[in-house]
Design a protein around this motif. Sequence first.
Motif, PDB file in Angstrom:
ATOM      1  N   ASP A 204       0.753  -1.506  -0.019  1.00 52.74           N
ATOM      2  CA  ASP A 204      -0.173  -0.352   0.184  1.00 52.74           C
ATOM      3  C   ASP A 204       1.057   1.362   0.156  1.00 52.74           C
ATOM      4  N   GLY A 205       0.889   1.911  -0.779  1.00 52.45           N
ATOM      5  CA  GLY A 205       1.910   3.549  -1.073  1.00 52.45           C
ATOM      6  C   GLY A 205       1.890   4.116  -0.252  1.00 52.45           C
ATOM      7  N   ARG A 206       0.180   4.142   0.440  1.00 49.07           N
ATOM      8  CA  ARG A 206       0.119   5.811   0.969  1.00 49.07           C
ATOM      9  C   ARG A 206       0.472   5.620   2.148  1.00 49.07           C
ATOM     10  N   GLY A 207       1.293   4.897   3.414  1.00 48.58           N
ATOM     11  CA  GLY A 207       1.959   4.750   4.405  1.00 48.58           C
ATOM     12  C   GLY A 207       3.661   4.801   4.465  1.00 48.58           C
TER      13      GLY A 207
END
Length: 100
Positions: free
Chosen positions: A18-21
């Motif tokens: 997941d690239g959001r964190g």
Amino acid sequence: MENTLAINTEIERRFLVDGRGDKPWRNTVDIRHITQYYLDSNDIEFHETVINYRGVSLVSISTEEFQILTKTNHWVSRMRVQNDSVIFTLKGKRHGVATT
């Protein structure tokens, strides 16, 4: 119905990142350089106390390991060099289903 795998099919698990964190691997001081080699299985020799590749001893084995390893000749072998360590892996013929 049995699904037959093609020769040299490698199965690895893949995970979606997941690239959001945060990405802790980007700012680490513990960087590991890995080099990977696949060895020709025709050049691997199993002896009672050692596994050789083209005449070079790779790893010592026990009598029990020798008996297990010589029950089949369908091995895919890999050497993974990471910093100062070497991991030698033998993968046997897989039975079952592969997804592509």
